[in-house]
Design an enzyme around this catalytic site. Structure first.
Site, PDB file in Angstrom:
ATOM      1  N   THR A  59       0.864  -1.181   0.000  1.00 63.12           N
ATOM      2  CA  THR A  59       0.000   0.000   0.000  1.00 63.12           C
ATOM      3  C   THR A  59       0.900   1.230   0.000  1.00 63.12           C
ATOM      4  O   THR A  59       1.654   1.431   0.950  1.00 63.12           O
ATOM      5  CB  THR A  59      -0.908  -0.002   1.248  1.00 63.12           C
ATOM      6  OG1 THR A  59      -1.580  -1.273   1.299  1.00 63.12           O
ATOM      7  CG2 THR A  59      -1.934   1.094   1.199  1.00 63.12           C
ATOM      8  N   LYS A  70       4.187  -9.003   3.772  1.00 65.14           N
ATOM      9  CA  LYS A  70       2.852  -8.406   3.676  1.00 65.14           C
ATOM     10  C   LYS A  70       2.041  -9.298   2.736  1.00 65.14           C
ATOM     11  O   LYS A  70       1.760  -8.954   1.589  1.00 65.14           O
ATOM     12  CB  LYS A  70       2.944  -6.966   3.171  1.00 65.14           C
ATOM     13  CG  LYS A  70       1.717  -6.172   3.511  1.00 65.14           C
ATOM     14  CD  LYS A  70       1.938  -4.702   3.599  1.00 65.14           C
ATOM     15  CE  LYS A  70       0.611  -4.030   3.858  1.00 65.14           C
ATOM     16  NZ  LYS A  70       0.685  -2.595   3.928  1.00 65.14           N
ATOM     17  N   GLU A 101       2.798  -5.442  17.039  1.00 62.22           N
ATOM     18  CA  GLU A 101       2.540  -4.323  16.130  1.00 62.22           C
ATOM     19  C   GLU A 101       1.126  -3.799  16.336  1.00 62.22           C
ATOM     20  O   GLU A 101       0.367  -4.324  17.157  1.00 62.22           O
ATOM     21  CB  GLU A 101       2.737  -4.757  14.672  1.00 62.22           C
ATOM     22  CG  GLU A 101       1.793  -5.870  14.226  1.00 62.22           C
ATOM     23  CD  GLU A 101       2.027  -6.329  12.783  1.00 62.22           C
ATOM     24  OE1 GLU A 101       2.866  -5.759  12.081  1.00 62.22           O
ATOM     25  OE2 GLU A 101       1.333  -7.277  12.384  1.00 62.22           O
TER      26      GLU A 101
END
Ligand SMILES: Cc1ncc(COP(=O)(O)O)c(C=O)c1O
Length: 270
Positions: free
Chosen positions: A29, A140, A173
């Site tokens: 992204t 990711k 996270e």
């Protein structure tokens, strides 16, 4: 919505795509500003590593050109690149050397409140834990159901992010961010060798800290260490750095090191 499939405008995906069937793929992204994808080389490096680890065949330099063209077309906003292993037959077995499919989606930049970066955010304590899987840690990849469950744990605007631990209670996270804290004058960020996404912004902050001679450790951080932190912040490649001002019964002022890193980030080169 601006959408390209393998470099051409499209608005539908073949139903046999393995990204849809198994989450067999990766995504990035990217913030797009002034017609350019920000932090492009860092995004491409993570994508290339993911393709290598999952044995997905992708021409990363062709993807770089495609992202530049897409960003020029989009102007401002967010470019989401999804790379899947392509179409599959029935069953998990991947075809060998099948060229990957590229999906590019453009959207407006999210309307984050300005106070998030200025005054800091409240962090929601997520109950959903991250499973440990070293083979996927740092990537990711498209399997994001843990984040979907975690993000469904709170509604409304009181919390801008949530904090996620692994199944052993280590801090890992945010739901869509990485985590940093300052303890005893040192910057700490969780090791991501069991789970978590190795964020592009996290990588940039680690490099900025090194150039500014700020002491930094990447290590396992137990959840019980959070109350001893004197600064906490989260980061990602869209919003940069958000200081954390509240988590459960704990509250913090925005600290000097967090402000320094925000300033360094504002002037950092891609
Ligand atoms: C689970 C997760 N961790 C970390 C991040 C931060 O990654 P990046 O800095 O590459 O935006 C994201 C970004 O969306 C994320 O979804």
């Amino acid at each position: 919505m601006l959408c390209w499939l393998d470099g051409l405008p499209a608005n539908a995906l073949p139903p046999a795509d393995r990204g849809l069937a198994y989450g067999d793929g990766l995504f990035e992204t990217l913030a797009v500003k002034d017609g350019r994808p920000r932090l492009l080389q860092r995004h491409l490096a993570r994508l290339a590593e993911g393709c290598q680890r999952l044995a997905i065949t992708l021409d990363v330099s062709a993807v770089a050109d495609e992202l530049e063209r897409f960003a020029a077309r989009l102007g401002e906003g967010v470019a989401k690149l999804i790379v899947t292993r392509g179409d599959g037959q029935r069953g998990y077995a991947p075809a060998v050397n099948q060229p990957a499919r590229r999906i590019l989606l453009g959207s407006p930049f999210p309307a984050y409140p300005k106070e998030n970066a200025a005054q800091g955010i409240a962090l929601f304590p997520c109950r959903t834990r991250l499973a440990e899987q070293p083979l996927l840690a740092g990537l990711k990849h498209l399997n994001r159901l843990e984040q979907v469950l975690a993000r469904a744990e709170w509604q409304g605007s009181e919390y801008a992010e949530g904090l996620m631990c692994d199944s052993s209670g280590r801090l890992i996270e945010g739901v869509f961010s990485n985590l940093f804290m300052v303890k005893n004058g040192e910057l700490l960020t969780p090791a991501l060798n069991r789970c978590g996404v190795a964020g592009v912004m996290r990588g940039l902050i680690i490099d900025l800290a090194a150039s500014a001679h700020i002491a930094l450790q990447v290590r396992d951080i137990d959840g019980h260490e959070l109350p001893a932190a004197c600064e906490v912040f989260v980061c990602n490649s869209l919003y940069g750095i958000w200081p954390v001002r509240r988590f459960a019964a704990q509250s913090w002022q925005v600290g000097a090191l967090t402000r320094t890193l925000q300033r360094l980030l504002a002037t950092a080169e891609d």
